[in-house]
Design a protein around this motif. Structure first.
Motif, PDB file in Angstrom:
ATOM      1  N   THR A   1       2.277   1.743  -3.425  1.00 19.57           N
ATOM      2  CA  THR A   1       1.235   2.271  -4.309  1.00 19.57           C
ATOM      3  C   THR A   1       1.105   3.781  -4.133  1.00 19.57           C
ATOM      4  O   THR A   1       1.041   4.531  -5.112  1.00 19.57           O
ATOM      5  CB  THR A   1      -0.115   1.579  -4.028  1.00 19.57           C
ATOM      6  N   ARG A   2       1.075   4.226  -2.901  1.00 17.38           N
ATOM      7  CA  ARG A   2       0.977   5.672  -2.629  1.00 17.38           C
ATOM      8  C   ARG A   2       2.181   6.421  -3.213  1.00 17.38           C
ATOM      9  O   ARG A   2       2.033   7.503  -3.784  1.00 17.38           O
ATOM     10  CB  ARG A   2       0.860   5.924  -1.134  1.00 17.38           C
ATOM     11  N   ILE A  21       0.837  -1.202   0.000  1.00 16.03           N
ATOM     12  CA  ILE A  21       0.000   0.000   0.000  1.00 16.03           C
ATOM     13  C   ILE A  21       0.873   1.252   0.000  1.00 16.03           C
ATOM     14  O   ILE A  21       0.607   2.206  -0.738  1.00 16.03           O
ATOM     15  CB  ILE A  21      -0.991  -0.025   1.183  1.00 16.03           C
ATOM     16  N   TYR A  60      -8.286  -0.212  -1.257  1.00 14.20           N
ATOM     17  CA  TYR A  60      -7.242  -0.165  -0.232  1.00 14.20           C
ATOM     18  C   TYR A  60      -6.638   1.235  -0.128  1.00 14.20           C
ATOM     19  O   TYR A  60      -6.042   1.584   0.878  1.00 14.20           O
ATOM     20  CB  TYR A  60      -6.142  -1.197  -0.514  1.00 14.20           C
ATOM     21  N   ILE A  61      -6.800   2.011  -1.191  1.00 12.65           N
ATOM     22  CA  ILE A  61      -6.395   3.417  -1.198  1.00 12.65           C
ATOM     23  C   ILE A  61      -7.686   4.224  -1.256  1.00 12.65           C
ATOM     24  O   ILE A  61      -8.485   4.047  -2.171  1.00 12.65           O
ATOM     25  CB  ILE A  61      -5.526   3.743  -2.438  1.00 12.65           C
ATOM     26  N   ASP A 121      -6.978   9.909  -0.958  1.00 12.76           N
ATOM     27  CA  ASP A 121      -5.536   9.652  -1.033  1.00 12.76           C
ATOM     28  C   ASP A 121      -5.020   9.811  -2.454  1.00 12.76           C
ATOM     29  O   ASP A 121      -3.827   9.956  -2.667  1.00 12.76           O
ATOM     30  CB  ASP A 121      -5.195   8.229  -0.561  1.00 12.76           C
ATOM     31  N   ARG A 122      -5.941   9.717  -3.423  1.00 12.00           N
ATOM     32  CA  ARG A 122      -5.528   9.754  -4.818  1.00 12.00           C
ATOM     33  C   ARG A 122      -5.311  11.181  -5.193  1.00 12.00           C
ATOM     34  O   ARG A 122      -4.707  11.682  -5.938  1.00 12.00           O
ATOM     35  CB  ARG A 122      -6.583   9.124  -5.712  1.00 12.00           C
ATOM     36  N   ILE A 164      -5.954  -0.355  -5.826  1.00 10.94           N
ATOM     37  CA  ILE A 164      -6.715   0.887  -6.017  1.00 10.94           C
ATOM     38  C   ILE A 164      -8.196   0.602  -6.230  1.00 10.94           C
ATOM     39  O   ILE A 164      -9.053   1.130  -5.524  1.00 10.94           O
ATOM     40  CB  ILE A 164      -6.114   1.728  -7.163  1.00 10.94           C
TER      41      ILE A 164
END
Length: 151
Positions: free
Chosen positions: A112-113, A109, A145-146, A150-151, A141
């Motif tokens: 990914t961020r 995660i 999980y995000i 957060d995007r 995504i």
């Protein structure tokens, strides 16, 4: 003293009309399975990236790294240099979990961020980060999980 010359050259060998669309995680999973060594998917962790054009058509599948049973190195500099060289408009990151567990780890995660932030700066957005096994996939995504903020 001579130095290396840098040139920007692009040779497109596959017309867009012959490239598959990658509109959802299932499309990406189907492409990834065809490009994964099924003899190793349950043994070592590997990372690949799908490079997409503006219409979300697949331009290339690139192998990024192979590691051990519990991890592999995923270097954003390597991945985004591939995306820039291929002139990709967006990317999908993918890696397998040899254990067969499709749940993303905290490290997955966080990665990914980081890729979302780097993609935003470079204007090459991360469309998704997919964890795959022989039996299925999980989208970090798309599966939430995000969080949207957060995007």
């Amino acid at each position: 003293m001579k130095f290396e010359e840098v040139q920007l050259i692009y040779r497109n060998r596959t017309p867009a009309s012959n490239r598959p669309n990658v509109k959802c995680p299932k499309d990406a999973y189907d492409i990834l399975l065809k490009n994964w060594d099924m003899n190793l998917i349950g043994l070592i962790e590997e990372c690949k990236v799908l490079l997409l054009d503006r219409s979300l058509k697949l331009m290339s599948v690139a192998s990024v790294s192979k590691g051990g049973m519990s991890g592999t190195i995923v270097d954003p500099k390597v991945i985004f240099s591939m995306a820039l060289k291929r002139r990709a408009s967006s990317i999908i990151l993918a890696h397998n979990h040899p254990s067969g567990n499709l749940e993303p780890s905290d490290a997955d995660i966080g990665l990914t961020r980081n890729f979302m932030a780097a993609g935003k700066v470079l204007q090459i957005p991360l469309q998704d980060h997919i964890i795959i096994t022989k039996e299925g996939y999980n989208s970090i995504i798309s599966d939430g999980y995000i969080l949207a903020n957060d995007r």
